[in-house]
Design a protein around this motif. Sequence first.
Motif, PDB file in Angstrom:
ATOM      1  N   ARG A 153      -4.693  13.617 -10.806  1.00 57.29           N
ATOM      2  CA  ARG A 153      -3.998  14.915 -10.813  1.00 57.29           C
ATOM      3  C   ARG A 153      -3.638  15.339  -9.392  1.00 57.29           C
ATOM      4  O   ARG A 153      -2.538  15.822  -9.136  1.00 57.29           O
ATOM      5  CB  ARG A 153      -4.865  15.963 -11.481  1.00 57.29           C
ATOM      6  N   ILE A 154      -4.578  15.160  -8.463  1.00 57.90           N
ATOM      7  CA  ILE A 154      -4.310  15.540  -7.072  1.00 57.90           C
ATOM      8  C   ILE A 154      -3.237  14.654  -6.464  1.00 57.90           C
ATOM      9  O   ILE A 154      -2.326  15.146  -5.778  1.00 57.90           O
ATOM     10  CB  ILE A 154      -5.611  15.511  -6.232  1.00 57.90           C
ATOM     11  N   LEU A 155      -3.296  13.357  -6.709  1.00 54.78           N
ATOM     12  CA  LEU A 155      -2.263  12.460  -6.173  1.00 54.78           C
ATOM     13  C   LEU A 155      -0.889  12.808  -6.725  1.00 54.78           C
ATOM     14  O   LEU A 155       0.112  12.752  -6.000  1.00 54.78           O
ATOM     15  CB  LEU A 155      -2.622  11.002  -6.458  1.00 54.78           C
ATOM     16  N   ALA A 156      -0.807  13.195  -7.991  1.00 61.36           N
ATOM     17  CA  ALA A 156       0.469  13.621  -8.577  1.00 61.36           C
ATOM     18  C   ALA A 156       0.966  14.907  -7.916  1.00 61.36           C
ATOM     19  O   ALA A 156       2.164  15.045  -7.619  1.00 61.36           O
ATOM     20  CB  ALA A 156       0.324  13.816 -10.083  1.00 61.36           C
ATOM     21  N   ALA A 157       0.072  15.839  -7.652  1.00 62.34           N
ATOM     22  CA  ALA A 157       0.444  17.076  -6.963  1.00 62.34           C
ATOM     23  C   ALA A 157       0.945  16.770  -5.558  1.00 62.34           C
ATOM     24  O   ALA A 157       1.923  17.370  -5.088  1.00 62.34           O
ATOM     25  CB  ALA A 157      -0.737  18.039  -6.911  1.00 62.34           C
ATOM     26  N   TYR A 158       0.301  15.831  -4.894  1.00 66.69           N
ATOM     27  CA  TYR A 158       0.717  15.456  -3.545  1.00 66.69           C
ATOM     28  C   TYR A 158       2.086  14.786  -3.553  1.00 66.69           C
ATOM     29  O   TYR A 158       2.902  15.026  -2.666  1.00 66.69           O
ATOM     30  CB  TYR A 158      -0.336  14.556  -2.889  1.00 66.69           C
ATOM     31  N   GLN A 159       2.359  13.968  -4.540  1.00 68.41           N
ATOM     32  CA  GLN A 159       3.684  13.346  -4.648  1.00 68.41           C
ATOM     33  C   GLN A 159       4.761  14.415  -4.816  1.00 68.41           C
ATOM     34  O   GLN A 159       5.819  14.348  -4.193  1.00 68.41           O
ATOM     35  CB  GLN A 159       3.728  12.344  -5.808  1.00 68.41           C
ATOM     36  N   GLN A 160       4.475  15.394  -5.656  1.00 65.58           N
ATOM     37  CA  GLN A 160       5.412  16.501  -5.848  1.00 65.58           C
ATOM     38  C   GLN A 160       5.596  17.282  -4.544  1.00 65.58           C
ATOM     39  O   GLN A 160       6.712  17.659  -4.190  1.00 65.58           O
ATOM     40  CB  GLN A 160       4.899  17.426  -6.960  1.00 65.58           C
ATOM     41  N   ALA A 161       4.509  17.518  -3.834  1.00 60.49           N
ATOM     42  CA  ALA A 161       4.574  18.244  -2.566  1.00 60.49           C
ATOM     43  C   ALA A 161       5.415  17.482  -1.533  1.00 60.49           C
ATOM     44  O   ALA A 161       6.208  18.089  -0.803  1.00 60.49           O
ATOM     45  CB  ALA A 161       3.168  18.484  -2.028  1.00 60.49           C
ATOM     46  N   ILE A 162       5.264  16.182  -1.488  1.00 58.80           N
ATOM     47  CA  ILE A 162       6.052  15.357  -0.562  1.00 58.80           C
ATOM     48  C   ILE A 162       7.531  15.436  -0.923  1.00 58.80           C
ATOM     49  O   ILE A 162       8.390  15.634  -0.058  1.00 58.80           O
ATOM     50  CB  ILE A 162       5.542  13.900  -0.564  1.00 58.80           C
ATOM     51  N   GLN A 163       7.832  15.322  -2.209  1.00 59.74           N
ATOM     52  CA  GLN A 163       9.229  15.385  -2.662  1.00 59.74           C
ATOM     53  C   GLN A 163       9.864  16.734  -2.340  1.00 59.74           C
ATOM     54  O   GLN A 163      11.045  16.814  -2.002  1.00 59.74           O
ATOM     55  CB  GLN A 163       9.322  15.113  -4.154  1.00 59.74           C
ATOM     56  N   GLN A 164       9.065  17.802  -2.429  1.00 64.39           N
ATOM     57  CA  GLN A 164       9.578  19.152  -2.174  1.00 64.39           C
ATOM     58  C   GLN A 164       9.484  19.559  -0.700  1.00 64.39           C
ATOM     59  O   GLN A 164       9.785  20.688  -0.348  1.00 64.39           O
ATOM     60  CB  GLN A 164       8.820  20.159  -3.040  1.00 64.39           C
ATOM     61  N   LYS A 165       9.012  18.615   0.140  1.00 61.41           N
ATOM     62  CA  LYS A 165       8.884  18.823   1.585  1.00 61.41           C
ATOM     63  C   LYS A 165       7.914  19.955   1.939  1.00 61.41           C
ATOM     64  O   LYS A 165       8.153  20.746   2.849  1.00 61.41           O
ATOM     65  CB  LYS A 165      10.244  19.052   2.225  1.00 61.41           C
ATOM     66  N   TYR A 166       6.804  20.013   1.207  1.00 59.34           N
ATOM     67  CA  TYR A 166       5.744  20.962   1.555  1.00 59.34           C
ATOM     68  C   TYR A 166       5.139  20.555   2.882  1.00 59.34           C
ATOM     69  O   TYR A 166       5.181  19.391   3.274  1.00 59.34           O
ATOM     70  CB  TYR A 166       4.640  20.944   0.492  1.00 59.34           C
ATOM     71  N   ARG A 167       4.532  21.517   3.538  1.00 55.87           N
ATOM     72  CA  ARG A 167       3.859  21.243   4.800  1.00 55.87           C
ATOM     73  C   ARG A 167       2.386  20.947   4.521  1.00 55.87           C
ATOM     74  O   ARG A 167       1.768  21.589   3.685  1.00 55.87           O
ATOM     75  CB  ARG A 167       3.997  22.435   5.736  1.00 55.87           C
ATOM     76  N   PHE A 168       1.845  20.016   5.267  1.00 57.08           N
ATOM     77  CA  PHE A 168       0.460  19.599   5.091  1.00 57.08           C
ATOM     78  C   PHE A 168      -0.390  20.070   6.255  1.00 57.08           C
ATOM     79  O   PHE A 168       0.113  20.486   7.283  1.00 57.08           O
ATOM     80  CB  PHE A 168       0.374  18.070   4.981  1.00 57.08           C
ATOM     81  N   PHE A 169      -1.689  20.003   6.072  1.00 63.24           N
ATOM     82  CA  PHE A 169      -2.723  20.252   7.067  1.00 63.24           C
ATOM     83  C   PHE A 169      -2.948  21.746   7.266  1.00 63.24           C
ATOM     84  O   PHE A 169      -2.571  22.567   6.448  1.00 63.24           O
ATOM     85  CB  PHE A 169      -2.442  19.502   8.373  1.00 63.24           C
ATOM     86  N   SER A 170      -3.587  22.121   8.335  1.00 62.31           N
ATOM     87  CA  SER A 170      -4.149  23.464   8.506  1.00 62.31           C
ATOM     88  C   SER A 170      -3.152  24.609   8.359  1.00 62.31           C
ATOM     89  O   SER A 170      -3.496  25.660   7.850  1.00 62.31           O
ATOM     90  CB  SER A 170      -4.838  23.564   9.861  1.00 62.31           C
ATOM     91  N   PHE A 171      -1.933  24.456   8.820  1.00 60.37           N
ATOM     92  CA  PHE A 171      -0.963  25.541   8.743  1.00 60.37           C
ATOM     93  C   PHE A 171       0.126  25.239   7.738  1.00 60.37           C
ATOM     94  O   PHE A 171       1.240  25.752   7.830  1.00 60.37           O
ATOM     95  CB  PHE A 171      -0.377  25.829  10.134  1.00 60.37           C
ATOM     96  N   GLY A 172      -0.219  24.454   6.740  1.00 61.08           N
ATOM     97  CA  GLY A 172       0.746  24.065   5.733  1.00 61.08           C
ATOM     98  C   GLY A 172       0.713  24.932   4.506  1.00 61.08           C
ATOM     99  O   GLY A 172       0.134  26.015   4.485  1.00 61.08           O
ATOM    100  N   ASP A 173       1.352  24.453   3.455  1.00 50.92           N
ATOM    101  CA  ASP A 173       1.405  25.150   2.185  1.00 50.92           C
ATOM    102  C   ASP A 173       0.066  25.055   1.469  1.00 50.92           C
ATOM    103  O   ASP A 173      -0.725  24.163   1.740  1.00 50.92           O
ATOM    104  CB  ASP A 173       2.532  24.554   1.324  1.00 50.92           C
TER     105      ASP A 173
END
Length: 102
Positions: A77-97
């Motif tokens: 489930r988490i890996l699927a959420a991360y794939q969606q986040a990558i596709q939508q250009k979410y920001r990662f890490f401390s100051f991300g989405d």
Amino acid sequence: RAAGGRIVAVGTTSVRTLETAARHAREGQVVSAFSGPTNLFILPGYQFRAVDRMITNFHLPRSTLLMLVSAFAGRERILAAYQQAIQQKYRFFSFGDAMLIM
């Protein structure tokens, strides 16, 4: 929780703190006050005692924090959420989405 509510942790540090407090809980309580450090390392397979929901940001790949959220919601489930986040250009890490995991 006794009144029908949920325990929502904001951040992975809060998750570890609440789960450590659950380890120290007196009989009949979900969490109890405690003082001191924790050595709690949450990996998939961990049985959560206190936290029902979690708000956290998107963590870096191969991090212990990604392992913690995978333990909470399931690796796939988490890996699927991360794939969606990558596709939508979410920001990662401390100051991300952030995401709410239920």
